[in-house]
Design a protein around this motif. Structure first.
Motif, PDB file in Angstrom:
ATOM      1  N   VAL A   1      28.382  72.469  40.397  1.00  0.00           N
ATOM      2  CA  VAL A   1      29.459  73.070  41.167  1.00  0.00           C
ATOM      3  C   VAL A   1      30.337  73.633  40.183  1.00  0.00           C
ATOM      4  O   VAL A   1      30.849  72.435  39.507  1.00  0.00           O
ATOM      5  CB  VAL A   1      30.116  71.863  42.112  1.00  0.00           C
ATOM      6  N   VAL A   2      30.938  74.645  40.467  1.00  0.00           N
ATOM      7  CA  VAL A   2      32.240  75.169  39.945  1.00  0.00           C
ATOM      8  C   VAL A   2      32.647  75.233  40.895  1.00  0.00           C
ATOM      9  O   VAL A   2      32.592  75.966  41.641  1.00  0.00           O
ATOM     10  CB  VAL A   2      31.422  76.752  38.404  1.00  0.00           C
ATOM     11  N   ILE A   3      33.749  75.173  39.878  1.00  0.00           N
ATOM     12  CA  ILE A   3      35.095  74.876  41.202  1.00  0.00           C
ATOM     13  C   ILE A   3      36.574  76.277  40.288  1.00  0.00           C
ATOM     14  O   ILE A   3      36.968  75.517  38.970  1.00  0.00           O
ATOM     15  CB  ILE A   3      36.353  73.717  41.478  1.00  0.00           C
TER      16      ILE A   3
ATOM     17  N   ASP B   1      31.421  62.621  44.541  1.00  0.00           N
ATOM     18  CA  ASP B   1      31.058  61.270  45.464  1.00  0.00           C
ATOM     19  C   ASP B   1      30.178  61.823  45.934  1.00  0.00           C
ATOM     20  O   ASP B   1      29.226  61.581  46.316  1.00  0.00           O
ATOM     21  CB  ASP B   1      31.934  60.899  46.255  1.00  0.00           C
ATOM     22  N   GLY B   2      29.438  63.091  45.801  1.00  0.00           N
ATOM     23  CA  GLY B   2      28.263  63.687  46.211  1.00  0.00           C
ATOM     24  C   GLY B   2      26.912  63.313  45.795  1.00  0.00           C
ATOM     25  O   GLY B   2      26.094  64.020  45.575  1.00  0.00           O
ATOM     26  N   GLY B   3      27.342  62.996  43.970  1.00  0.00           N
ATOM     27  CA  GLY B   3      26.200  63.388  42.906  1.00  0.00           C
ATOM     28  C   GLY B   3      25.833  64.605  42.270  1.00  0.00           C
ATOM     29  O   GLY B   3      25.375  64.207  41.600  1.00  0.00           O
ATOM     30  N   ALA B   4      27.866  65.005  42.400  1.00  0.00           N
ATOM     31  CA  ALA B   4      26.742  66.849  41.704  1.00  0.00           C
ATOM     32  C   ALA B   4      27.903  66.481  40.525  1.00  0.00           C
ATOM     33  O   ALA B   4      28.845  66.184  40.174  1.00  0.00           O
ATOM     34  CB  ALA B   4      27.599  68.108  42.547  1.00  0.00           C
ATOM     35  N   ASP B   5      27.423  67.328  39.308  1.00  0.00           N
ATOM     36  CA  ASP B   5      27.959  67.889  38.255  1.00  0.00           C
ATOM     37  C   ASP B   5      28.925  69.071  38.276  1.00  0.00           C
ATOM     38  O   ASP B   5      28.469  70.242  39.472  1.00  0.00           O
ATOM     39  CB  ASP B   5      26.961  68.641  36.915  1.00  0.00           C
ATOM     40  N   VAL B   6      30.649  68.277  38.168  1.00  0.00           N
ATOM     41  CA  VAL B   6      31.300  69.859  38.295  1.00  0.00           C
ATOM     42  C   VAL B   6      32.325  70.262  37.280  1.00  0.00           C
ATOM     43  O   VAL B   6      32.123  68.845  36.344  1.00  0.00           O
ATOM     44  CB  VAL B   6      32.140  69.454  39.439  1.00  0.00           C
ATOM     45  N   LEU B   7      31.901  70.892  36.973  1.00  0.00           N
ATOM     46  CA  LEU B   7      33.352  71.821  36.266  1.00  0.00           C
ATOM     47  C   LEU B   7      34.469  72.630  36.814  1.00  0.00           C
ATOM     48  O   LEU B   7      34.603  72.986  38.103  1.00  0.00           O
ATOM     49  CB  LEU B   7      32.271  72.352  35.369  1.00  0.00           C
ATOM     50  N   LEU B   8      35.536  72.035  36.338  1.00  0.00           N
ATOM     51  CA  LEU B   8      36.661  72.619  37.249  1.00  0.00           C
ATOM     52  C   LEU B   8      37.888  72.569  36.204  1.00  0.00           C
ATOM     53  O   LEU B   8      38.161  72.671  34.674  1.00  0.00           O
ATOM     54  CB  LEU B   8      37.517  71.364  38.558  1.00  0.00           C
ATOM     55  N   LEU B   9      37.675  74.078  37.130  1.00  0.00           N
ATOM     56  CA  LEU B   9      38.564  74.949  35.691  1.00  0.00           C
ATOM     57  C   LEU B   9      40.073  75.506  35.991  1.00  0.00           C
ATOM     58  O   LEU B   9      40.254  75.984  37.516  1.00  0.00           O
ATOM     59  CB  LEU B   9      37.931  76.673  35.558  1.00  0.00           C
ATOM     60  N   GLU B  10      40.621  75.516  35.233  1.00  0.00           N
ATOM     61  CA  GLU B  10      41.865  75.873  35.760  1.00  0.00           C
ATOM     62  C   GLU B  10      42.675  76.685  34.406  1.00  0.00           C
ATOM     63  O   GLU B  10      42.284  77.112  33.126  1.00  0.00           O
ATOM     64  CB  GLU B  10      42.642  74.397  35.421  1.00  0.00           C
TER      65      GLU B  10
ATOM     66  N   THR C   1      26.064  84.049  41.497  1.00  0.00           N
ATOM     67  CA  THR C   1      25.768  83.171  40.541  1.00  0.00           C
ATOM     68  C   THR C   1      25.782  82.364  39.379  1.00  0.00           C
ATOM     69  O   THR C   1      25.763  81.663  38.573  1.00  0.00           O
ATOM     70  CB  THR C   1      24.379  83.832  40.353  1.00  0.00           C
ATOM     71  N   GLY C   2      27.615  83.166  39.155  1.00  0.00           N
ATOM     72  CA  GLY C   2      28.431  82.103  37.628  1.00  0.00           C
ATOM     73  C   GLY C   2      29.766  82.750  37.492  1.00  0.00           C
ATOM     74  O   GLY C   2      30.088  83.134  38.553  1.00  0.00           O
ATOM     75  N   VAL C   3      30.349  82.388  36.570  1.00  0.00           N
ATOM     76  CA  VAL C   3      31.437  83.030  35.787  1.00  0.00           C
ATOM     77  C   VAL C   3      32.012  83.396  34.940  1.00  0.00           C
ATOM     78  O   VAL C   3      31.324  82.276  34.177  1.00  0.00           O
ATOM     79  CB  VAL C   3      33.090  81.991  36.303  1.00  0.00           C
ATOM     80  N   ARG C   4      32.428  84.082  34.324  1.00  0.00           N
ATOM     81  CA  ARG C   4      33.426  84.703  32.870  1.00  0.00           C
ATOM     82  C   ARG C   4      34.392  83.812  32.888  1.00  0.00           C
ATOM     83  O   ARG C   4      34.982  84.079  33.684  1.00  0.00           O
ATOM     84  CB  ARG C   4      33.203  86.312  32.219  1.00  0.00           C
ATOM     85  N   VAL C   5      34.317  83.180  31.922  1.00  0.00           N
ATOM     86  CA  VAL C   5      36.316  82.298  31.560  1.00  0.00           C
ATOM     87  C   VAL C   5      36.217  83.417  30.222  1.00  0.00           C
ATOM     88  O   VAL C   5      35.317  82.998  28.718  1.00  0.00           O
ATOM     89  CB  VAL C   5      35.662  80.447  31.071  1.00  0.00           C
TER      90      VAL C   5
END
Length: 469
Positions: free
Chosen positions: A17-19, A35-44, A180-184
């Protein structure tokens, strides 16, 4: 905003999950996804996450919380939904309004019990501006900075990977609209690509995008003096990506206004001074509105006055309600608060006609005594007349936050114009359509953060489940 086809040689990194966006919606989504068990990457995009959440007073409206029950406040989803639809004259999207009404209290209780966010209630805001009961949940310091900091700490404790200085400038997608994804692009100008199974857009609204404001919010056409009081990063990127992916938008002319931004200081004037008996005059010394009918719509009321400004007038008793709050302390230290012992002396400090102001003063005293009816419909009965040392602060109207955005379902999944769901795109905060209907007068106090937290949690739950499936 730019979209690109999925890279044939894959991504530099893949995450469930990307946020995008680390405000209240993004952080809440990240906590729910973890909490739902996902790996999360939060981008700011900012090096130091602040945004609209930190700039706010940190209040979120919610119905049916344990805090309300403890105080004997009878509230539930049906009552909240009815208030939303009444405030917006039936123009709020019923699906989103019902979703927020049914899940807001659950979201607040979950943040308190699961993630130690120190919400408490502000009793002074009972029954104002469209809420039939008190739903104001905020921080002990009554600041958005405390809320934002608490959410960031909770995210770190939950194992959320938060990367700052990471500006998403491109979204990758398949022809069917699947993200499918993002560029950062990092602050040192390095670039990396990140693939994901689910994408949550929480980049806030478009208040800082002047072209989008001109195109969608026509109310300000008659009031050219308005100031934008929001984060400079609120450029509508998330909304534009969602549209490019095929998402529908709604209520794009809706916004939260505020008629009590101190001029020229750009600091909010705490409205308790007005709610509990203070009043507003223009530069001619005259009242011009029901000051407590619509805290958002008051922005346009003020902007329509000569010079686009007004003066909030109050006394020591009302000052005592706010003088310990950080915004008022800042205003006092900057000399924004004019103080005098008599109405005539106060008029001189405000540089407004004393005769007109004294006449207004006498009229307000009659209204407080129940000896006359307010021509604007405000009920002053039960409010003690102003007395003792008097104070005034010059204000103007401002656009705080846009309220339109991507249409979402009960799980905060983005919808196409035909009502079908985009495959794996979710939205919250200012990126999603809110519960404010259209225009400026449908905003309920604390609806911005209340909706951000509620839809953020639902987006995180849904994204984690989709990634797992």
């Amino acid at each position: 905003m730019p979209l690109a086809q999925t890279p044939q040689d894959g991504f530099d990194l893949d995450v469930a999950v990307v946020i995008v966006g680390a405000g209240a919606a993004g952080l809440t989504a990240a906590l729910a996804a973890r909490d739902g068990g996902a790996d999360v990457l939060l981008l700011e995009r900012d090096e130091n996450p602040r945004g609209s959440t930190s700039m706010s007073q940190g209040y979120a409206c919610a119905a049916g919380t344990k805090f309300q029950k403890e105080r004997g406040i009878d509230d539930d989803a049906d009552r909240f939904y009815a208030d939303i639809m009444a405030r917006t004259k039936g123009k709020a999207d019923p699906r989103i309004a019902r979703t927020v009404a049914e899940n807001s209290g659950i979201a607040i209780d979950w943040l308190v019990e699961k993630h130690d966010i120190p919400f408490r209630m502000n009793i002074a805001w009972a029954g104002f501006f469209g809420h039939s009961v008190n739903r104001m949940h905020g921080m002990p310091t009554k600041t958005g900075e405390e809320l934002h900091g608490a959410l960031i700490r909770a995210a770190a404790n939950a194992g959320v990977d938060l990367v700052t200085g990471a500006h998403v400038d491109l979204v990758y997608a398949d022809p069917d609209g699947r993200a499918t994804g993002v560029r950062v692009r990092r602050s040192d100008d390095t670039v990396e690509t990140i693939g994901c199974k689910a994408l949550v857009l929480a980049t806030c609204g478009f208040g800082a995008n002047h072209e989008m404001v001109r195109n969608h919010i026509t109310s300000f056409g008659e009031a050219p003096y308005y100031r934008y009081f929001g984060h400079e990063g609120n450029e509508g990127e998330g909304i534009q990506w969602g549209v490019e992916l095929g998402g529908a938008i709604g209520c794009m002319d809706a916004f939260q206004g505020y008629g009590a931004l101190a001029e020229p200081y750009g600091i909010i004037v705490n409205y308790e001074t007005v709610m509990h008996g203070g009043f507003t005059v223009n530069v001619e010394g005259k009242r011009f509105s029901n000051e407590v009918a619509d805290i958002s719509g008051q922005a346009l009321n003020v902007l329509r006055q000569p010079q686009g400004t007004g003066w909030i007038v109050f006394d020591d008793a009302r000052r005592a309600l706010v003088e310990d709050l950080p915004e008022f302390r800042d205003l006092a230290s900057l000399g924004a608060v004019r103080s005098a012992d008599t109405p005539a002396d106060l008029a001189k400090l405000m540089n407004i006609p004393a005769d007109a102001f004294l006449q207004t003063w006498a009229e307000v005293e009659r209204l407080a005594a129940g000896a006359a009816q307010c021509p604007f419909g405000r009920d002053f009965t039960g409010k003690a007349p102003l007395s003792g040392r008097l104070h005034a602060i010059r204000t103007t109207g401002a656009l705080f936050h846009t309220q339109g955005g991507l249409m979402v379902d009960e799980g905060a999944q983005v919808l196409r114009p035909d009502g079908s769901r985009l495959p794996n795109l979710f939205a919250g905060g200012g990126t999603a359509c809110s519960i404010s209907g259209t225009g400026v007068d449908g905003y309920l106090p604390a609806a911005g953060l209340g909706t951000a937290i509620t839809l953020g949690r639902l987006a995180g739950i849904s994204a984690a489940q989709l990634a797992k499936d």
